[in-house]
Design a protein around this motif. Structure first.
Motif, mmCIF file in Angstrom:
data_model
loop_
_atom_site.group_PDB
_atom_site.id
_atom_site.type_symbol
_atom_site.label_atom_id
_atom_site.label_comp_id
_atom_site.label_asym_id
_atom_site.label_seq_id
_atom_site.Cartn_x
_atom_site.Cartn_y
_atom_site.Cartn_z
ATOM 1 N N ASP A 72 26.735 40.456 40.239
ATOM 2 C CA ASP A 72 28.158 40.489 40.526
ATOM 3 C C ASP A 72 28.968 40.177 39.266
ATOM 4 O OD1 ASP A 72 30.621 40.377 41.779
ATOM 5 O OD2 ASP A 72 30.384 38.273 42.325
ATOM 6 N N ASP A 73 30.094 40.878 39.075
ATOM 7 C CA ASP A 73 31.029 40.601 37.985
ATOM 8 C C ASP A 73 31.751 39.292 38.304
ATOM 9 O OD1 ASP A 73 33.116 40.474 36.142
ATOM 10 O OD2 ASP A 73 33.434 42.633 36.138
ATOM 11 N N ILE A 74 31.589 38.286 37.449
ATOM 12 C CA ILE A 74 32.106 36.957 37.766
ATOM 13 C C ILE A 74 33.598 36.813 37.461
ATOM 14 C CG2 ILE A 74 29.848 35.897 37.407
ATOM 15 C CD1 ILE A 74 30.831 34.897 34.713
ATOM 16 N N TYR A 75 34.235 37.826 36.886
ATOM 17 C CA TYR A 75 35.665 37.746 36.606
ATOM 18 C C TYR A 75 36.500 38.677 37.490
ATOM 19 C CZ TYR A 75 34.081 35.215 32.510
ATOM 20 O OH TYR A 75 33.488 34.300 31.678
ATOM 21 N N ARG A 76 35.872 39.443 38.375
ATOM 22 C CA ARG A 76 36.574 40.314 39.323
ATOM 23 C C ARG A 76 35.810 40.314 40.643
ATOM 24 N NH1 ARG A 76 37.278 45.551 35.474
ATOM 25 N NH2 ARG A 76 35.213 44.841 34.846
ATOM 26 N N ASN A 77 36.541 40.489 41.740
ATOM 27 C CA ASN A 77 35.862 40.527 43.036
ATOM 28 C C ASN A 77 35.296 41.918 43.299
ATOM 29 O OD1 ASN A 77 38.053 42.104 43.772
ATOM 30 N ND2 ASN A 77 39.041 40.496 45.007
ATOM 31 N N LEU A 78 34.783 42.123 44.507
ATOM 32 C CA LEU A 78 34.137 43.399 44.824
ATOM 33 C C LEU A 78 35.106 44.579 44.791
ATOM 34 C CD1 LEU A 78 31.816 42.282 47.774
ATOM 35 C CD2 LEU A 78 31.229 42.607 45.366
ATOM 36 N N PHE A 79 36.409 44.293 44.855
ATOM 37 C CA PHE A 79 37.409 45.349 44.805
ATOM 38 C C PHE A 79 37.958 45.553 43.390
ATOM 39 C CE2 PHE A 79 37.714 43.393 49.087
ATOM 40 C CZ PHE A 79 37.285 44.482 49.839
ATOM 41 N N GLY A 80 37.355 44.885 42.410
ATOM 42 C CA GLY A 80 37.810 45.013 41.032
ATOM 43 C C GLY A 80 39.072 44.251 40.734
ATOM 44 N N GLN A 81 39.427 43.256 41.543
ATOM 45 C CA GLN A 81 40.660 42.491 41.371
ATOM 46 C C GLN A 81 40.353 41.074 40.895
ATOM 47 O OE1 GLN A 81 42.184 42.669 45.344
ATOM 48 N NE2 GLN A 81 43.098 44.706 45.069
ATOM 49 N N VAL A 82 41.289 40.493 40.157
ATOM 50 C CA VAL A 82 41.201 39.082 39.794
ATOM 51 C C VAL A 82 41.835 38.302 40.941
ATOM 52 C CG1 VAL A 82 41.766 37.334 38.087
ATOM 53 C CG2 VAL A 82 41.356 39.682 37.361
ATOM 54 N N SER A 83 41.025 38.026 41.929
ATOM 55 C CA SER A 83 41.502 37.378 43.148
ATOM 56 C C SER A 83 40.307 36.690 43.805
ATOM 57 C CB SER A 83 42.118 38.417 44.092
ATOM 58 O OG SER A 83 42.592 37.807 45.265
#
Length: 348
Positions: free
Chosen positions: A320-331
């Motif tokens: 998993d990308d630790i700086y963006r959620n599964l929707f590609g957002q910083v949330s």
């Protein structure tokens, strides 16, 4: 506290333990803090240059080694001692000595018998030709060649030493940041132990609306050492660490991470969930903003207390990308295992 300690603190040449002690003393002693600012103003140009060269050591100009070697060779040729040229009288005397007929020292009879002339000076026995000794003319050439080779070796050695020093300094800064994250984990663990649900500080509440306010609760409750600054010491201004934005439940409620529990059902929080980290490197940054003070990597702190340096942001559960959620957002994370770390000002 001496000026030498303060200067070492300014130029970041102290080991992590000594630097923490000096930082604590500066925080507790206004006189030391004032003296530090005086020294910082005095050495501002030198300090700015040192800070700029810490992460990006300047490369030598192209062709510097070849130009330096050529200059050394030219200097040797111009300053090598030479035999003086003969004057006019010396040249005439040498010519006469070469072509004059010396007085005979022996008499030859018809039968081939030879006899020395009485009173004639003894003719010195000629020295054997030089066959195994050094050639005076080639000695200078060999000397110049040896000097050029030595200069080349010196330049190569200087380059290797400079590169090694730069790498050692960079590695030391990475280790200092990792130790700071480990200290931060001790404070986070203490906070979770005192929380009824075993949760870490949650972002998005009135008390902690953004990701950079989580450390205030740790300091207020005494979970961090006195004088500890929750930021990366490799940066000149102690850049704050990125911190978890939590996750959304199925009913759209935002919750913070909870201390790992071995008895919890599958899918609950676990030790491999990232909870804090440096800012992402420039290559992994999801949007414009501050990046990691380490040009080559970023340090990531996991719930279990492990600190891992990495060059990729894909170190969350299942890549998993630790700086963006599964929707590609910083949330906030879309699920309980969707890890998202926010920088100062980020909200869930």
């Amino acid at each position: 506290m001496s000026d030498a300690d303060l200067i070492d603190y300014l130029f970041d040449v102290l080991d992590p333990a000594d630097r923490s002690l000096v930082a604590a003393r500066i925080s507790a002693d206004p006189h030391a803090a004032a003296r530090l600012e005086q020294l910082r103003a005095s050495v501002a140009p030198v300090l700015a240059t040192a800070e700029a060269e810490r992460e990006d050591t300047p490369a030598p100009p192209p062709g510097l080694a070849l130009r330096a070697i050529a200059r050394v060779a030219q200097h040797v040729v111009e300053h090598e001692p030479r035999a003086p040229e003969p004057t006019g009288s010396d040249a005439i005397s040498a010519f006469l000595r070469e072509f004059s007929s010396p007085a005979p020292t022996e008499l030859e009879f018809g039968s081939g018998t030879r006899a020395k002339v009485p009173g004639a000076p003894r003719t010195p026995r000629p020295a054997p030709p030089v066959s195994d000794g050094p050639d005076p003319q080639s000695s200078g050439r060999r000397f110049r060649a040896d000097l050029v080779v030595a200069a080349c070796i010196a330049f190569v050695g200087f380059g290797l030493v400079s590169s090694g020093i730069a790498k050692a300094r960079q590695q030391q800064r990475i280790y200092a940041c990792q130790n700071s994250l480990r200290t931060l984990h001790v404070g986070l663990a203490g906070y979770a132990d005192s929380d009824p649900q075993g949760r870490y500080p949650q972002i998005g509440t009135p008390a902690h609306p953004t990701a950079d306010t989580f450390a205030a609760s740790l300091s207020d409750q005494g979970h961090l050492p006195a004088g500890f600054r929750p930021g990366c010491p490799a940066a000149a201004d102690y850049i704050a660490y990125a911190y978890t934005l939590g996750f959304r439940t199925p009913n759209d409620e935002i919750l913070g991470l909870r201390r790992a529990d071995a008895m919890a059902p599958a899918g609950e929080e676990h030790d491999l969930m990232p909870i804090a980290a440096d800012f992402p490197t420039a290559s992994a940054a999801p949007f414009a903003g501050p990046v990691s003070p380490h040009s080559s990597c970023m340090n990531v702190l996991f719930v279990g207390g492990n600190v891992r340096p990495t060059t990729s942001a894909l170190v969350g559960p299942g890549g998993d990308d630790i700086y963006r959620n599964l929707f590609g957002q910083v949330s906030a994370g879309a699920t309980r295992t969707d890890a998202v770390l926010g920088r100062p000002g980020d909200r869930p």
